[in-house]
Each structure stands twice: as C-alpha cells, then as structure tokens.
Design a protein around this motif. Sequence first.
Motif, PDB file in Angstrom:
ATOM      1  N   SER A 122      13.857   4.404  -6.817  1.00  0.00           N
ATOM      2  CA  SER A 122      13.176   3.345  -6.066  1.00  0.00           C
ATOM      3  C   SER A 122      11.764   3.174  -6.599  1.00  0.00           C
ATOM      4  O   SER A 122      11.054   4.155  -6.809  1.00  0.00           O
ATOM      5  CB  SER A 122      13.124   3.696  -4.585  1.00  0.00           C
ATOM      6  OG  SER A 122      14.425   3.777  -4.049  1.00  0.00           O
ATOM      7  N   THR A 123      11.369   1.922  -6.796  1.00  0.00           N
ATOM      8  CA  THR A 123      10.064   1.632  -7.377  1.00  0.00           C
ATOM      9  C   THR A 123       9.171   0.831  -6.437  1.00  0.00           C
ATOM     10  O   THR A 123       9.648   0.143  -5.527  1.00  0.00           O
ATOM     11  CB  THR A 123      10.200   0.854  -8.690  1.00  0.00           C
ATOM     12  OG1 THR A 123      10.920  -0.364  -8.435  1.00  0.00           O
ATOM     13  CG2 THR A 123      10.954   1.662  -9.732  1.00  0.00           C
ATOM     14  N   ASN A 124       7.880   0.932  -6.698  1.00  0.00           N
ATOM     15  CA  ASN A 124       6.890   0.190  -5.934  1.00  0.00           C
ATOM     16  C   ASN A 124       5.793  -0.202  -6.902  1.00  0.00           C
ATOM     17  O   ASN A 124       5.325   0.629  -7.683  1.00  0.00           O
ATOM     18  CB  ASN A 124       6.321   1.066  -4.808  1.00  0.00           C
ATOM     19  CG  ASN A 124       5.304   0.332  -3.972  1.00  0.00           C
ATOM     20  OD1 ASN A 124       5.491  -0.835  -3.639  1.00  0.00           O
ATOM     21  ND2 ASN A 124       4.227   1.010  -3.614  1.00  0.00           N
ATOM     22  N   TYR A 125       5.377  -1.476  -6.871  1.00  0.00           N
ATOM     23  CA  TYR A 125       4.368  -1.981  -7.794  1.00  0.00           C
ATOM     24  C   TYR A 125       3.231  -2.658  -7.053  1.00  0.00           C
ATOM     25  O   TYR A 125       3.437  -3.296  -6.017  1.00  0.00           O
ATOM     26  CB  TYR A 125       4.981  -3.024  -8.745  1.00  0.00           C
ATOM     27  CG  TYR A 125       5.979  -2.490  -9.732  1.00  0.00           C
ATOM     28  CD1 TYR A 125       7.337  -2.499  -9.445  1.00  0.00           C
ATOM     29  CD2 TYR A 125       5.572  -2.003 -10.974  1.00  0.00           C
ATOM     30  CE1 TYR A 125       8.270  -2.023 -10.358  1.00  0.00           C
ATOM     31  CE2 TYR A 125       6.495  -1.532 -11.897  1.00  0.00           C
ATOM     32  CZ  TYR A 125       7.842  -1.538 -11.577  1.00  0.00           C
ATOM     33  OH  TYR A 125       8.757  -1.073 -12.485  1.00  0.00           O
ATOM     34  N   LYS A 181       3.086  -6.745 -11.139  1.00  0.00           N
ATOM     35  CA  LYS A 181       4.503  -7.118 -11.039  1.00  0.00           C
ATOM     36  C   LYS A 181       4.867  -8.128 -12.120  1.00  0.00           C
ATOM     37  O   LYS A 181       4.143  -9.089 -12.360  1.00  0.00           O
ATOM     38  CB  LYS A 181       4.796  -7.698  -9.659  1.00  0.00           C
ATOM     39  CG  LYS A 181       4.882  -6.667  -8.550  1.00  0.00           C
ATOM     40  CD  LYS A 181       5.202  -7.314  -7.207  1.00  0.00           C
ATOM     41  CE  LYS A 181       5.281  -6.267  -6.101  1.00  0.00           C
ATOM     42  NZ  LYS A 181       5.520  -6.882  -4.773  1.00  0.00           N
TER      43      LYS A 181
END
Length: 122
Positions: A56-59, A64
Amino acid sequence: QVQLVESGGGSVQAGGSLRLSCAASGNTRSNNAMGWYRQAPGKERELVATISTNGSTNYADSVKGRFTVSRDNAKKTVYLQMNSLKPEDTAVYYCNLKPFRPSGLGPIGNYWGQGTQVTVSS
C-alpha cells in the motif's frame, strides 16, 4: 536497532530523473512502513511517499504522477523513482522506517537515514 543507508541523490536539470535507494538492516520487523521524506532549506520536513509491507502506498499531492515508491522486501530496500523533476523538488531526502506489531498496531519505532541531497536546476 535499525540502520538505514540511502544512495542515489545528486544534481539534475529540470525534467530529469533520479532514483533513490535505501537499504535497511537490523530489527526491521516483518510488518513495517518504509518511505521518503524531504526537507528543503528553511522548511519543515515533509512526507514524500510511503509504502507498507503489503504494498500500500501513500504520496504527497505535489509528487503524485511523477514519483513512484517501491520496495523489495527480501532485500529490505525501498526505492523512489523521481521523474519530471522540478526545482521545487530540491531538498535533502530522508529514508524512514516505522515498524509495526504483527497485529498492525503501532508504529513501535521511527528510524531515519542520514539523508541524501537532491538538487534540481532550472
């Protein structure tokens, strides 16, 4: 204890690309979040991108579509592919690792690398 060693920083012209790597060693735990933060002169350290053990990723909104975070769990390494770099991306980039309990509770630690300079010229 956890040690993080970054590599891959440097200087590039606007529109160019760089790839950062961060290798972790020590008691990283099997469940953790790894990622990148950056700090520009006179500014606070800010999140760039993170990735959990399950992918799971978060930017940050500002990166982005331009940056991609990935990891190799077997190598305990996280990467940051940075494309279409802008002068405002200039900063010291820090690798970060936060271990979690197997249940997912946490984080139970917060570790930083020494930082690597990224400079983007216009």
